[in-house]
Write an enzyme that holds these catalytic residues in place. Structure first.
Site, PDB file in Angstrom:
ATOM      1  N   ASP A 428      44.056  33.421  41.667  1.00 22.83           N
ATOM      2  CA  ASP A 428      42.976  34.323  41.288  1.00 22.83           C
ATOM      3  C   ASP A 428      43.161  35.614  42.080  1.00 22.83           C
ATOM      4  OD1 ASP A 428      40.433  35.227  40.301  1.00 22.83           O
ATOM      5  OD2 ASP A 428      39.610  34.717  42.265  1.00 22.83           O
ATOM      6  N   ASP A 629      38.697  31.120  44.689  1.00 21.64           N
ATOM      7  CA  ASP A 629      37.599  31.047  45.653  1.00 21.64           C
ATOM      8  C   ASP A 629      36.227  31.039  45.011  1.00 21.64           C
ATOM      9  OD1 ASP A 629      37.631  33.792  44.830  1.00 21.64           O
ATOM     10  OD2 ASP A 629      36.442  34.267  46.604  1.00 21.64           O
ATOM     11  N   ASP A 633      36.359  30.046  39.207  1.00 21.24           N
ATOM     12  CA  ASP A 633      37.664  29.389  39.319  1.00 21.24           C
ATOM     13  C   ASP A 633      37.559  27.870  39.312  1.00 21.24           C
ATOM     14  OD1 ASP A 633      38.942  31.926  39.674  1.00 21.24           O
ATOM     15  OD2 ASP A 633      38.278  31.913  41.757  1.00 21.24           O
TER      16      ASP A 633
END
Length: 908
Positions: A428, A629, A633
């Site tokens: 990410d 995080d 996600d």
């Protein structure tokens, strides 16, 4: 662009934790090695008699009949038994008595023991010593035949623990190594080979003690991890000492210098530096001031702080770590399950084969029956697969402990093995590759329907209810503009988060959407204005009652070490891609900052798009790792072969659904974890190969008509010991010096001759400070410095004899003007007290800090660092200052202290 907000879903996170962790691991933190949940208590016992999985069934059969015992878990690698029981019906003493009646040498683990999980003495037991002494005395038996009876006495002297365990196993129809060894000893004695019987007992008991000692060393770190939090805390207002379990949310506790922080909370008074290495694996101190978060189990280094509790003891970060570690210990990997399944059939098969050898030889009237009996005994001893069974759990245990020491929590052996198979790493962007510390580059009103102050009030009030880093940046921007009134999240009604899009809230009857282009479609506004997006900033929109009333842009910087981590993954043959919900321009900007190391970029993704792409990567390239995080996600983390969450500052949903958690923001832990997974796989393979080879060699020797009974015993218990010792190599980082060599060098005085070095990572983390420090230096001397205020860590004495001083010029221009001789002098030994230019001695005072020139970095031994501090000099008194206590005037400069703290040290 990711959603402009993201929330912590406490209820959902709790449900995820309940579903992910086994029942035996769901319990809060407590004291006296117990964890209370209602009337149920969890007790940890050290059981020395557990040496392989054969004893697991014995322990369960011993404790299952006891009233009040609900669950029993056995961790073979650390020789730990975890019993969940009702203390009113089954006390700790009853549990210990039941185990000790079978000779398992059980004891309740004392709270806070840091010397290791297993309470084992440094010297062997009296049984081992007596057996060894008698066997040694019997060695002249070929010359003095009566001495042969001493060998039989040696077997009898060391046999009591084996007899107790063997009889307990036989009563419960369990065939373990103690039963097999007793049969071998009895057979050898019946054949008149007293020396061999004594050798069997001594070798078995001595190797078992050595194996227990090795397991104690291996489990020492895990034991200290499980007892990091002190049992009591001091209330700041009254000074009363209370149990941490009695602290309510909102209570304020006092933490003095040198004490361990007892709770998760927020600093409400004082400032200090805190060592968070127990949680994150990061060795350098972290500054804490008002509103800074602190976590239980971390150490307050050099100041007083008052901490307001934000979580109960059973919900603290350390308590969650304990539950995760316990669950990982109790889990079995695929390899371990396969070996256990094979061992279940291997032992009966070999026992039947040994019995068949005797029966067939008797029926056929074979010659030399003594040798046939010896062959059967060798096969019987070889029937125990202890070394093979231990080859996986001990290696897994050591690797999990090493990962925890690195600041990576891995939730089981399966995950560890999967880490070693990774071929693709997906990252990410926000908060993972980037720092997640946004700044607002621009905030503009569209049209004339609302004033800027009113718009900022709406946006800051709504975003105050979100935990996304973009939301925090918007709130901080509004506060910096001194808007009136101040943000009031309590006035927001109907607040809602749309993952991957933005947030919605109602204020004063207005329907307000804040987010990216997708939120505009949801708000029924389809007119996206053209904006200059070439800088790569994240662009957001504010829609009020269907009308676009504002736009803003935010930017973020990549984490230090992110590019290096991705390059390390590439060197390991792992492909790296980015999966982000941010805009294409923002993703491209991050790729440029990383130097183009990512092989694929995927932008403008919703959470379901990330899940789809993770599935495609798995099918196209192989096992996939996902690092993220945020709450957005969480689905992709669960879908990946290994999902890694950025722990302490990440969302609860991401941490609970992931398979592993980074307790710090250091992305370099990712390749380190993958490398550890590969090492663990290699170690397990070597253990299995050694175990099988040893058994095969003994059986082959026996079938070649050379049945040596003591050699069979030595091969069995010796291989067990070698498996444990080889697994313990995982506790040392690859390329790091082995502990025994370090101790030898310390005894010989060699370590004193080593100079201080700075690590490459420390240099990288601090390199960004050079530009700011140089510009400050070129602007002229600071006012505080002119007043004689010290700014850096105090140095009580001159640099030690074998230390290194690093002098750095005040500006890049000065660095260019230095001669080669001067650059070579940037690193030099400090051998004369008080005569080192630039550090509280002769010559022109200056700070020995910041980043050295390239020649200095090249000359450093970057792998031998210890700690990072800085010694700066006071311009008027030539005395070293302190980061929190100014010298000769009591002034304090936080900026200078921050720069100084991140410099390079002059240490032993």
């Amino acid at each position: 662009m990711p959603a402009m907000g993201g929330g912590e879903m406490t209820t959902e996170a709790a449900e995820l934790e309940e579903s992910l962790l086994p029942a035996a691991a769901r319990s809060g933190a407590g004291d006296n090695s117990s964890k209370t949940r209602g009337k149920w208590e969890k007790t940890y016992l050290d059981v020395l008699g557990v040496c392989c999985s054969a004893e697991v069934a014995l322990v369960e059969r011993l404790l299952a009949p006891l009233d009040g015992v609900r669950a029993v878990s056995v961790v073979v690698a650390s020789r730990t038994v975890i019993v969940e029981h009702d203390p009113a019906a089954a006390s700790q003493s009853q549990i210990v008595k039941a185990l000790n009646q079978a000779g398992l040498e059980a004891s309740v683990r004392a709270y806070g023991r840091s010397g290791g999980g297993v309470a084992v003495g440094r010297w062997p037991s009296p049984y081992v010593l007596a057996s060894g002494a008698l066997l040694l005395a019997s060695l002249p038996a070929p010359l003095l035949p009566p001495l042969r009876w001493l060998a039989l006495a040696a077997a009898c002297a060391g046999a009591p623990p084996m007899l107790l365990r063997g009889f307990a196993a036989a009563r419960r129809l369990s065939l373990d190594i103690n039963v097999l060894m007793l049969v071998a000893v009895a057979g050898a004695a019946a054949l008149g080979d007293f020396a061999e019987a004594g050798a069997i007992v001594f070798l078995f008991t001595a190797a078992e003690w050595l194996e227990t000692l090795a397991c104690a060393r291996a489990s020492a770190g895990m034991s200290s991890l499980m007892s990091m939090v002190p049992p009591t805390a001091v209330l700041a207002e009254t000074g009363e000492v209370v149990s941490v379990r009695d602290l309510a949310v909102g209570a304020v506790v006092a933490v003095k210098a040198g004490e361990v922080v007892p709770v998760d909370g927020v600093v409400v008074d004082g400032q200090s530096e805190v060592d968070e290495s127990s949680l994150t694996g990061e060795s350098f101190p972290v500054p804490k001031q008002l509103a800074s978060e602190v976590w239980a189990g971390t150490i307050n280094l050099d100041g007083y702080i008052a901490v307001r509790t934000t979580a109960l003891a059973e919900n603290s970060t350390v308590a969650k770590m304990e539950r995760l570690v316990e669950a990982a210990q109790n889990s079995r990997s695929k390899t371990q399950r396969l070996i256990d399944s094979c061992a279940k059939y291997y032992t009966p098969a070999v026992v039947v084969l040994g019995a068949s050898v005797v029966l067939v030889s008797l029926l056929l009237g074979a010659q030399d029956m003594k040798r046939w009996f010896r062959l059967a005994l060798v096969l019987l001893v070889s029937a125990c697969p202890c070394a093979l069974v231990l080859s996986t759990p001990v290696a897994t245990f050591c690797a999990l402990l090493r990962a925890a020491q690195m600041g990576v929590l891995v939730k089981g052996g399966d995950i560890l093995e999967s880490l070693g198979e990774i071929r693709v790493a997906a990252f990410d962007k926000t908060g993972t590759i980037t720092k997640g510390e946004f700044r607002v580059d621009g905030f503009h009103v569209v049209g004339a329907k609302v004033e800027l102050g009113q718009l900022l009030y709406w946006v800051s009030s709504i975003e105050s209810k979100s935990s996304h880093p973009m939301a925090a940046a918007l709130v901080e921007y509004a506060r910096s503009r001194s808007i009136q009134p101040q943000p009031k999240p309590e006035n927001v009604t109907e607040f809602h988060i749309y993952p991957g899009e933005g947030v919605y809230g109602e204020m004063s009857g207005r329907h307000i959407y804040i987010g990216n282009t997708r939120i505009m479609a949801r708000s029924s506004n389809h007119s996206v204005p053209e904006m200059d997006d070439q800088s790569g900033a994240s662009v957001g929109y504010v829609i009020c009652d269907g009308d676009l009333v504002g736009t803003f842009s935010l930017s973020d910087e990549c984490r230090t070490g992110a590019a290096e981590a991705i390059r390390e993954l590439r060197s390991m043959g792992i492909k790296s891609v980015m999966l982000t919900g941010d805009s294409r321009a923002s993703a491209t900007r991050a790729q440029e900052q990383l130097g183009g190391v990512l092989e694929e970029l995927h932008a403008d993704l919703l959470p379901e798009d990330k899940v789809r792409l993770v599935g495609e990567l798995k099918s196209r390239s192989g096992p996939t790792l996902m690092v993220g995080d945020g709450m957005n996600d969480a689905p992709a983390l669960a879908a990946a072969d290994v999902g890694v969450a950025m722990g302490l500052h990440g969302s609860a949903a991401a941490m609970e659904t992931s398979h592993a958690t980074l307790m710090s923001g250091d992305v370099l832990r990712v390749p380190a974890a993958v490398a550890l997974g590969r090492r663990a796989r290699r170690t397990i393979a070597a253990n299995v190969a050694a175990s099988v080879a040893a058994k095969a060699a003994v059986v082959a020797l026996a079938l070649a008509w050379r049945p040596v009974l003591w050699a069979a015993v030595l091969a069995d218990v010796g291989t067990c010991l070698l498996v444990v010792l080889h697994s313990m190599t995982l506790l040392v980082a690859e390329g790091e010096e082995q502990p025994w060599r370090r101790r030898r060098r310390r005894r010989s005085g060699g370590e004193e001759a080593e100079a201080c070095r700075a690590t490459a990572r420390s240099l990288a983390l601090r390199s960004s400070l050079l530009a700011g420090a140089s510009s400050a230096a070129s602007a002229g001397p600071r006012d505080e410095e002119s007043k004689g205020c010290g700014c850096c860590r105090k140095q009580s004495k001159s640099p030690p004899e074998h230390s290194v001083v690093i002098d750095v010029p005040a500006s890049p221009a000065a660095a260019k003007s230095r001669s080669p001789e001067q650059e070579e002098a940037t690193i030099r030994p400090a051998t004369e007290k008080g005569k080192v230019a630039g550090c509280c001695g002769g010559g022109k005072p200056r700070c020995v800090s910041m980043v050295p020139p390239p020649t200095a970095i090249r000359d450093l031994d970057l792998a031998a660092a210890k700690n990072v501090n800085t010694a700066c000099c006071n311009k008027t008194t030539n005395e070293c200052g302190s980061p929190h206590q100014g010298k000769k005037g009591g002034c304090r400069d936080a900026t200078c202290c921050s720069s100084g703290r991140d410099g390079i040290s002059v240490l032993e």
